[in-house]
Design an enzyme around this catalytic site. Structure first.
Site, short mmCIF file in Angstrom:
data_model
loop_
_atom_site.label_atom_id
_atom_site.label_comp_id
_atom_site.label_asym_id
_atom_site.label_seq_id
_atom_site.Cartn_x
_atom_site.Cartn_y
_atom_site.Cartn_z
N SER A 190 5.90 3.72 13.25
CA SER A 190 4.46 3.90 13.44
C SER A 190 4.19 4.66 14.73
O SER A 190 4.96 4.54 15.70
CB SER A 190 3.82 2.50 13.53
N LYS A 213 8.41 -2.55 16.06
CA LYS A 213 8.77 -1.22 15.55
C LYS A 213 9.72 -0.53 16.54
O LYS A 213 10.66 0.14 16.14
CB LYS A 213 7.51 -0.38 15.31
N TYR A 271 4.52 6.90 11.05
CA TYR A 271 3.27 7.24 10.38
C TYR A 271 2.12 7.22 11.38
O TYR A 271 2.02 6.32 12.21
CB TYR A 271 2.89 6.24 9.29
N PHE A 272 1.20 8.13 11.21
CA PHE A 272 -0.05 8.06 11.97
C PHE A 272 -1.03 7.18 11.16
O PHE A 272 -0.69 6.05 10.87
CB PHE A 272 -0.50 9.47 12.38
N TYR A 287 0.82 -1.22 0.00
CA TYR A 287 0.00 0.00 0.00
C TYR A 287 0.86 1.28 0.00
O TYR A 287 0.83 2.07 -0.95
CB TYR A 287 -0.92 -0.06 1.23
N ASP A 294 12.23 -12.54 -0.74
CA ASP A 294 11.93 -12.31 0.67
C ASP A 294 13.05 -11.52 1.31
O ASP A 294 14.23 -11.85 1.11
CB ASP A 294 11.76 -13.68 1.35
N TYR A 349 3.42 -6.40 17.53
CA TYR A 349 3.68 -5.54 16.36
C TYR A 349 4.40 -4.26 16.79
O TYR A 349 5.44 -3.89 16.23
CB TYR A 349 2.37 -5.22 15.63
#
Ligand code: NAD
Ligand code: WQD
Length: 337
Positions: free
Chosen positions: A126, A154, A178-179, A13, A60, A150
């Site tokens: 994030s 990060k 990122y928000f 994305y 990968d 998760y």
């Protein structure tokens, strides 16, 4: 100056939108992706948008051999590392998969970069590293708080990169927190992969607008926010993509690392997002208030001034454009199904 940039997870994305922004800024791009969470059509869509051939290595990021060959074949100036697993709920059930891909993948990539003498990296972090923050808007100086595996990956990734830069000043890393990315490319040729029932709000609202799901469950209306529903800082994915170009150009021109939030500095509640989507689509979007989602944060809004100071980054697109572009993308897909 033209640089050659490797995008791990470049078919995903945010990676695909960043590809478009980098090509528009005159850079050459190589994508490494294993298509674990991307559509096979993305590379040809990128060619349609940019008018340029896509250089794709299917593989990968945990595979050291693939990386060694890639760096030997292409003279890479810098890397943007998107490739990761990103579903919070899944990370609670399968933490080892998250440690493997997100931490093991990063470690393997860093080793390959170091061997190749390529030491400039932009890392997808994030807002989740802040856990439940004490202040909103949240500055980059807020402490790390892991809420789930998760988020832990990060935090660990950021810390590894900090130690690496401390050990060798040749390394320059841009950490971008990122928000809430939302929306799609204006062409409606790329967007968020809608394969499963979405966990995130805007893709879920999109499916309700399409009539594929009956209603939005609003997870709680008793938070300490204006209307009681959760508030987030939604950022248009095209703005976010531009932030990566600025971060890379800063690393390439100054070798100065940075840690910045990428958000708008403005929050919207769940009900405001539903209303905006309704306006963008002219469709009724039914919803019902349900229990809070466990682990949810009441408010995530970025302090956005450091990104302005360090990168000259300012967002240009608002919530209405996020909803309109999301709708153009998902309704186009539905039309073809
Ligand atoms: P995405 O799933 O669309 O993109 C990730 C890409 O990486 C996919 O194309 C996938 O096929 C690829 N990939 C996964 N594992 C791989 C592996 N082992 N080797 C090679 N490729 C692999 O996700 P996205 O939303 O574009 O997120 C990109 C990055 O941004 C991730 O690191 C994510 O954690 C981070 N991030 C995302 C959000 C968000 O809400 N979307 C918010 C903050 C941070
Ligand atoms: C937004 C708001 C929900 C769905 C997650 C990850 C985070 C980051 C981005 C990667 C919240 C409410 C949602 C629904 C709802 N990803 N909501 N009904 O929780 O801010 O962040 O994605 O780094 O790590 O945790 O995003 O879109 O899931 O939720 O009411 O069906 O919408 O409670 O207030 P979130 P989201």
């Amino acid at each position: 100056m033209t640089s050659r940039i490797l995008l791990t997870g470049g078919a995903g994305y945010i990676g695909s939108h960043t590809h478009v922004a980098l090509v528009a800024a005159g850079h050459d791009v190589v994508i490494l992706d294993n298509f674990a969470n991307a559509q096979r059509t993305v590379p040809e869509r990128l060619e349609q948008i940019t008018g340029k051939r896509v250089t794709l290595v299917e593989g990968d990021v945990r595979d050291a051999d693939t990386l060694a060959k890639l760096f030997a074949r292409h003279e890479i100036d810098a890397v943007v590392h998107f490739a990761a697993l990103k579903a919070v709920g899944e990370s609670m059930a399968r933490p080892l998969a998250y440690f493997d891909v997100n931490i093991g993948g990063l470690s393997t990539l860093l080793r390959a970069m170091d061997n190749a003498g390529c030491r400039r990296l932009v890392f997808s972090s994030s807002a989740t590293v802040y856990g439940i923050p004490d202040e909103a808007p949240t500055p980059e100086t807020a402490p790390f708080r892991a809420m789930n595996p998760y988020g832990q990956t990060k935090i660990t990734g950021e810390q590894m990169l900090g130690w690496l830069q401390a050990a060798n000043p040749e390394w320059a890393v841009g950490i971008l927190r990122y928000f809430n990315p939302a929306g799609a490319h204006g062409s409606a040729l790329i967007g968020e992969d809608p394969r499963d029932i979405p966990n995130n709000l805007m893709p879920f609202v999109a499916k309700v607008a399409l009539g594929e799901l009956p209603r939005v469950s609003v997870f709680g209306n008793d938070y300490d926010t204006a209307d009681g529903t959760g508030v987030r800082d939604y950022i248009h994915v095209e703005d976010l993509a531009r932030g990566h170009v600025l971060s890379l150009e800063k690393l390439l021109s100054t070798r100065q690392g940075h840690i910045v939030n990428l958000g708008t500095g403005r929050g919207y509640s769940v009900l405001e997002v539903i209303a905006a989507y309704q306006r963008a689509t002219n469709r009724d979007i039914p919803y019902q208030i349900t229990d809070r989602r466990p682990g949810d944060v009441p408010i995530y809004v970025a302090r956005a001034d450091r990104a302005v100071e360090v990168l000259g980054f300012r967002t240009e697109k608002g919530l209405d454009e996020m909803c309109a572009s999301s709708w153009k993308w998902v309704s186009g897909l539905a039309g073809k199904a």
